[in-house]
Design a protein around this motif. Structure first.
Motif, mmCIF file in Angstrom:
data_model
loop_
_atom_site.group_PDB
_atom_site.id
_atom_site.type_symbol
_atom_site.label_atom_id
_atom_site.label_comp_id
_atom_site.label_asym_id
_atom_site.label_seq_id
_atom_site.Cartn_x
_atom_site.Cartn_y
_atom_site.Cartn_z
ATOM 1 N N UNK A 279 1.093 -1.331 -0.297
ATOM 2 C CA UNK A 279 -0.188 0.321 -0.157
ATOM 3 C C UNK A 279 0.700 1.493 0.251
ATOM 4 N N UNK A 280 1.625 1.381 1.112
ATOM 5 C CA UNK A 280 2.568 2.605 0.774
ATOM 6 C C UNK A 280 3.768 2.319 -0.163
ATOM 7 N N UNK A 281 3.564 1.807 -0.827
ATOM 8 C CA UNK A 281 4.709 1.510 -2.481
ATOM 9 C C UNK A 281 4.629 2.193 -3.534
ATOM 10 N N UNK A 282 3.284 1.754 -3.593
ATOM 11 C CA UNK A 282 2.254 1.996 -4.875
ATOM 12 C C UNK A 282 1.555 3.770 -3.866
ATOM 13 N N UNK A 283 1.562 4.008 -2.925
ATOM 14 C CA UNK A 283 1.458 5.358 -2.467
ATOM 15 C C UNK A 283 2.445 6.380 -3.350
ATOM 16 N N UNK A 284 3.661 5.385 -2.790
ATOM 17 C CA UNK A 284 4.983 6.601 -2.891
ATOM 18 C C UNK A 284 5.628 6.476 -4.288
ATOM 19 N N UNK A 285 4.821 5.488 -5.474
ATOM 20 C CA UNK A 285 5.337 5.884 -7.259
ATOM 21 C C UNK A 285 4.610 6.937 -7.154
ATOM 22 N N UNK A 286 2.976 7.199 -6.698
ATOM 23 C CA UNK A 286 2.266 8.316 -7.182
ATOM 24 C C UNK A 286 2.777 9.456 -6.660
ATOM 25 N N UNK A 287 3.327 9.869 -5.618
ATOM 26 C CA UNK A 287 3.728 11.208 -5.293
ATOM 27 C C UNK A 287 4.650 11.428 -6.122
ATOM 28 N N UNK A 288 5.770 10.802 -6.146
ATOM 29 C CA UNK A 288 6.923 11.126 -6.548
ATOM 30 C C UNK A 288 7.801 10.360 -7.329
ATOM 31 N N UNK A 289 7.844 11.117 -8.448
ATOM 32 C CA UNK A 289 8.800 10.463 -9.898
ATOM 33 C C UNK A 289 10.088 10.286 -8.930
ATOM 34 N N UNK A 290 10.668 12.169 -8.725
ATOM 35 C CA UNK A 290 11.746 11.940 -8.282
ATOM 36 C C UNK A 290 12.581 10.516 -7.557
ATOM 37 N N UNK A 291 11.341 11.174 -6.415
ATOM 38 C CA UNK A 291 11.530 10.027 -5.659
ATOM 39 C C UNK A 291 12.031 8.519 -6.301
#
Length: 306
Positions: A279-291
């Protein structure tokens, strides 16, 4: 003699005392502990450190006349240092008792110039979170790893004085002064390595996980590693221009949010909460491409460390 450099700002009393005590309790006794207070108005912290200095003559305590920032404060400490070796210490970390002894022996026995070590990440209250499982020790692996990021953790540094003198200390690369230093050391032909054991406990605070300068740090790291891959030292004016062209308050906020998610993922993995991890991984992907690109750098660092 070993010169241990530490700059302090506004750390909590108990955290600062843990850091200071961890150096004073080192099994290696031949050291001087240079502490610089970079908050001249913080009389409370100054009193604490002045009392330490009265009790242990190895402490040399200085108060900056004005806030200099970490880079300038450390450069001041380097000029004050009298030791044959230089070691770094952060004011909110903990060095294990045998850290300096083990690092000095490893550096001398293997002919290295600047080394780091593995770390144990801890929470603000001191609880262990996770440890760095692998660090590169081979010179060729380090040369490859540096293309993607630093692989000698700054709070664990132990090096020969001549390295710092030849490189004229740190350069003002915002939030990347340590990475820039390591890249310049590698390009200058110094031998780098890591002790493959945990010697420092690195404290991760909530503020450090969500700080607004993380994106600027990422941009600076992107530029200086790009220059390194071309076999050259980064030009500071060109680096500033690169960062300024790409700076964005919106991107910075999203990058910081992604960093919080990434640390939540690490906790999820440690606790074996795999649904939350996804869940947190998917959120991260859609939060910041740079990250996501930063994570790719982590992966490449890990791959080249083995």
């Amino acid at each position: 003699m070993i010169s241990v450099l530490m700059s302090t700002y506004r750390e909590a009393d108990n955290i600062l005392q843990e850091a200071v005590d961890s150096i004073l309790r080192q099994t290696c006794r031949d050291l001087e502990f240079i502490i610089l207070c970079d908050d001249p108005g913080n009389t409370h912290t100054q009193r604490i450190l002045e009392n330490y200095a009265k009790q242990d003559s190895r402490i040399r305590f200085y108060i900056n006349e004005q806030n200099l920032g970490l880079t300038a404060s450390l450069n001041k400490g380097l000029k004050l240092a009298r030791g044959e070796y230089i070691a770094r210490m952060d004011a909110d970390d903990i060095s294990l008792a045998h850290r300096l002894e083990n690092q000095q022996a490893y550096l001398e026995n293997n002919g290295y110039d600047l080394i780091g070590s593995r770390m144990m990440m801890i929470e603000e209250n001191g609880n262990e979170i996770y440890s760095i499982q692998k660090v590169p020790t081979d010179a060729q692996r380090i040369q490859k790893c540096l293309k993607y990021g630093t692989c000698l953790a700054h709070p664990t540094w132990f090096g020969r004085r001549e390295v710092f003198e030849k490189l004229h200390g740190y350069r003002d690369v915002p939030f990347c002064e340590d990475s820039d230093f390591v890249l310049r050391a590698q390009l200058a032909g110094f031998r780098l390595s890591n002790v493959d054991e945990i010697l420092v406990k690195y404290r991760m605070t909530k503020a450090s996980q969500s700080r607004s300068n993380l994106y600027d740090q990422y941009l600076n790291m992107t530029y200086i590693t790009s220059a390194y891959r071309q076999g050259r030292t980064a030009d500071l004016e060109q680096c500033d221009a690169f960062v300024n062209r790409r700076k964005s308050e919106k991107r910075a906020k999203r990058f910081s949010k992604a960093n919080v998610l990434f640390n939540q993922m690490l906790n999820d993995k440690r606790k074996k909460q795999y649904f939350r991890l996804i869940k947190h991984g998917l959120q991260l992907v859609f939060t910041s491409g740079s990250y996501v690109k930063k994570i790719w750098r982590f992966v490449m660092l890990d791959v080249n460390s083995r």
